[in-house]
Design a protein around this motif. Sequence first.
Motif, PDB file in Angstrom:
ATOM      1  N   ARG A  76     -27.248 126.038-124.003  1.00  0.00           N
ATOM      2  CA  ARG A  76     -27.183 125.005-125.082  1.00  0.00           C
ATOM      3  C   ARG A  76     -28.794 124.229-125.197  1.00  0.00           C
ATOM      4  NH1 ARG A  76     -21.013 123.452-123.962  1.00  0.00           N
ATOM      5  NH2 ARG A  76     -20.118 123.911-125.980  1.00  0.00           N
ATOM      6  N   LYS A  77     -29.063 124.022-123.940  1.00  0.00           N
ATOM      7  CA  LYS A  77     -30.229 123.167-123.808  1.00  0.00           C
ATOM      8  C   LYS A  77     -31.671 123.743-124.435  1.00  0.00           C
ATOM      9  CE  LYS A  77     -29.127 120.424-119.975  1.00  0.00           C
ATOM     10  NZ  LYS A  77     -29.333 120.348-118.499  1.00  0.00           N
ATOM     11  N   SER A  78     -31.510 125.315-124.013  1.00  0.00           N
ATOM     12  CA  SER A  78     -32.454 126.031-124.442  1.00  0.00           C
ATOM     13  C   SER A  78     -32.570 126.171-125.930  1.00  0.00           C
ATOM     14  CB  SER A  78     -32.402 127.299-123.794  1.00  0.00           C
ATOM     15  OG  SER A  78     -31.492 128.275-124.517  1.00  0.00           O
ATOM     16  N   LYS A  79     -31.536 125.949-126.755  1.00  0.00           N
ATOM     17  CA  LYS A  79     -31.156 126.220-128.377  1.00  0.00           C
ATOM     18  C   LYS A  79     -31.287 124.830-128.704  1.00  0.00           C
ATOM     19  CE  LYS A  79     -30.908 130.399-128.340  1.00  0.00           C
ATOM     20  NZ  LYS A  79     -32.240 131.248-128.705  1.00  0.00           N
ATOM     21  N   GLY A  80     -31.357 123.717-128.011  1.00  0.00           N
ATOM     22  CA  GLY A  80     -31.394 122.358-128.844  1.00  0.00           C
ATOM     23  C   GLY A  80     -29.932 121.970-129.111  1.00  0.00           C
ATOM     24  N   LEU A  81     -29.162 122.440-128.715  1.00  0.00           N
ATOM     25  CA  LEU A  81     -27.478 122.153-129.111  1.00  0.00           C
ATOM     26  C   LEU A  81     -26.969 121.094-128.033  1.00  0.00           C
ATOM     27  CD1 LEU A  81     -26.038 125.705-129.459  1.00  0.00           C
ATOM     28  CD2 LEU A  81     -26.707 124.251-131.251  1.00  0.00           C
ATOM     29  N   LEU A  82     -25.955 120.337-128.426  1.00  0.00           N
ATOM     30  CA  LEU A  82     -25.370 119.391-127.633  1.00  0.00           C
ATOM     31  C   LEU A  82     -24.891 120.111-126.588  1.00  0.00           C
ATOM     32  CD1 LEU A  82     -23.696 117.498-130.687  1.00  0.00           C
ATOM     33  CD2 LEU A  82     -25.657 116.385-129.375  1.00  0.00           C
ATOM     34  N   THR A  83     -24.966 119.654-125.242  1.00  0.00           N
ATOM     35  CA  THR A  83     -24.089 119.851-124.188  1.00  0.00           C
ATOM     36  C   THR A  83     -22.787 119.427-124.194  1.00  0.00           C
ATOM     37  OG1 THR A  83     -24.728 118.154-122.834  1.00  0.00           O
ATOM     38  CG2 THR A  83     -26.217 120.123-122.971  1.00  0.00           C
ATOM     39  N   SER A  84     -21.830 120.025-123.407  1.00  0.00           N
ATOM     40  CA  SER A  84     -20.471 119.632-123.408  1.00  0.00           C
ATOM     41  C   SER A  84     -20.279 117.991-123.251  1.00  0.00           C
ATOM     42  CB  SER A  84     -19.470 120.281-122.488  1.00  0.00           C
ATOM     43  OG  SER A  84     -20.314 120.625-121.242  1.00  0.00           O
ATOM     44  N   ASP A  85     -21.090 117.459-122.208  1.00  0.00           N
ATOM     45  CA  ASP A  85     -21.167 116.244-121.724  1.00  0.00           C
ATOM     46  C   ASP A  85     -21.658 115.354-123.122  1.00  0.00           C
ATOM     47  OD1 ASP A  85     -20.231 116.534-119.207  1.00  0.00           O
ATOM     48  OD2 ASP A  85     -22.431 116.349-118.414  1.00  0.00           O
ATOM     49  N   GLN A  86     -22.730 115.571-123.791  1.00  0.00           N
ATOM     50  CA  GLN A  86     -23.229 114.885-124.904  1.00  0.00           C
ATOM     51  C   GLN A  86     -21.760 114.946-125.857  1.00  0.00           C
ATOM     52  OE1 GLN A  86     -26.646 117.104-125.490  1.00  0.00           O
ATOM     53  NE2 GLN A  86     -27.830 115.391-125.059  1.00  0.00           N
ATOM     54  N   ILE A  87     -21.063 115.923-126.251  1.00  0.00           N
ATOM     55  CA  ILE A  87     -19.727 116.019-127.061  1.00  0.00           C
ATOM     56  C   ILE A  87     -18.855 114.898-126.604  1.00  0.00           C
ATOM     57  CG2 ILE A  87     -18.211 117.343-128.183  1.00  0.00           C
ATOM     58  CD1 ILE A  87     -20.113 119.868-127.898  1.00  0.00           C
ATOM     59  N   VAL A  88     -18.498 114.960-125.297  1.00  0.00           N
ATOM     60  CA  VAL A  88     -17.579 114.025-124.821  1.00  0.00           C
ATOM     61  C   VAL A  88     -18.175 112.567-125.238  1.00  0.00           C
ATOM     62  CG1 VAL A  88     -16.586 113.269-122.759  1.00  0.00           C
ATOM     63  CG2 VAL A  88     -16.964 115.719-122.913  1.00  0.00           C
ATOM     64  N   ALA A  89     -19.449 112.305-124.803  1.00  0.00           N
ATOM     65  CA  ALA A  89     -19.962 110.926-125.248  1.00  0.00           C
ATOM     66  C   ALA A  89     -19.961 110.461-126.572  1.00  0.00           C
ATOM     67  CB  ALA A  89     -21.517 111.073-124.575  1.00  0.00           C
ATOM     68  N   ILE A  90     -20.006 111.710-127.345  1.00  0.00           N
ATOM     69  CA  ILE A  90     -20.132 111.181-129.005  1.00  0.00           C
ATOM     70  C   ILE A  90     -18.409 110.827-129.376  1.00  0.00           C
ATOM     71  CG2 ILE A  90     -19.728 112.238-131.361  1.00  0.00           C
ATOM     72  CD1 ILE A  90     -22.196 113.995-130.283  1.00  0.00           C
TER      73      ILE A  90
END
Length: 346
Positions: A76-90
């Motif tokens: 995800r990081k390499s593709k600039g996608l949100l990581t699972s932690d970032q989705i939880v934070a949202i």
Amino acid sequence: MNNYNLIRTIQIECPLCGKIHEVEERKRIATTIIKDEKVTYEEIYYFCPDSDEEENEFTTGKIENINLLNARNTYRKSKGLLTSDQIVAIRNMYDLSQVDLARLLGWGEATISRYESKAIQDEAYDTMLRIIKENPKAVLELLQKNANKFSAPKLISIKQKIMENLSSSGMEFLSRQSLESEYVRFQKQCDANGNTLLNIDKLEAVISYYAKRVNNLFKVKLMKMLWYADSLSFKNYQRTITGLVYCHDSMGALPIGHYKIVGLQNVNMQEEDGFEITKYHFLVNENIDENILSTEEQNVLDAVINKFNSFKSQEIVEYMHEEIAYKKTNDKEIIPFSLARQIKDF
Ligand SMILES: [Zn+2]
């Protein structure tokens, strides 16, 4: 691969020996294939010192899940996608359960749960999640559209959260939009943006990363160091980190919208009175997660810091003036990244 790091030794039931004894918990760099791409990530496993060489490693279901999540987040990081932690934070921003967020977005009820554990979201889904993160007003609109899916008390509590986020992030949203508006004409990958679309999350993380490690980071030096990070990344990986577009300026490379970069809500900048001019001093923002930058990207930043840490503003300007990318462009012209391939050695 024989390289590993010992995390700890631990007493657990060893499935190889069939008894409880001390084994080593180790980690090493491993590769796997995700969506047809090779991903390098950190893998955890157990080592049994009592077994023969043929079979002396094992994992547990829990460790397997951690490894998988790790590999997917690296992808995800390499593709600039949100990581699972970032989705939880949202989700936590609005006090939403996984099902609540899926309902709000009109998605299948299990979608968010899958994104937080197993599946990797498509780009369209990622974009929607970012809108939720950055624009509480859009959340309000979605809530009105999907109001019938929520109980009355839940509706009230979500609205409350939206209002709280509006006050704190309203300004952040505006400052981002203001910079994004400068980049509407660069919405495709091209030579000007180094095959990368503007990524404000990464831009803020790069600035904070630099500010934490470079003493007395002021605007002129920061702008050059941004260009060098993007150029070195382009040279090594055919894409830049921030997606900024740079112009030829008397002081070297200067990103389009540089005043708006300085004004970003998450950029920790202090104005200081200098001789005749105001100086912009950049400081670390402890709220920013540096780990949204991939290991490759952090390596690029470290190389740039190593090179220029001790340079004064004027020295880095003079250094940049000798770059082919600078010499081959005229005043106010965009500096194409194809020229940045030829940056001087690091
Ligand atoms: Zn054993």
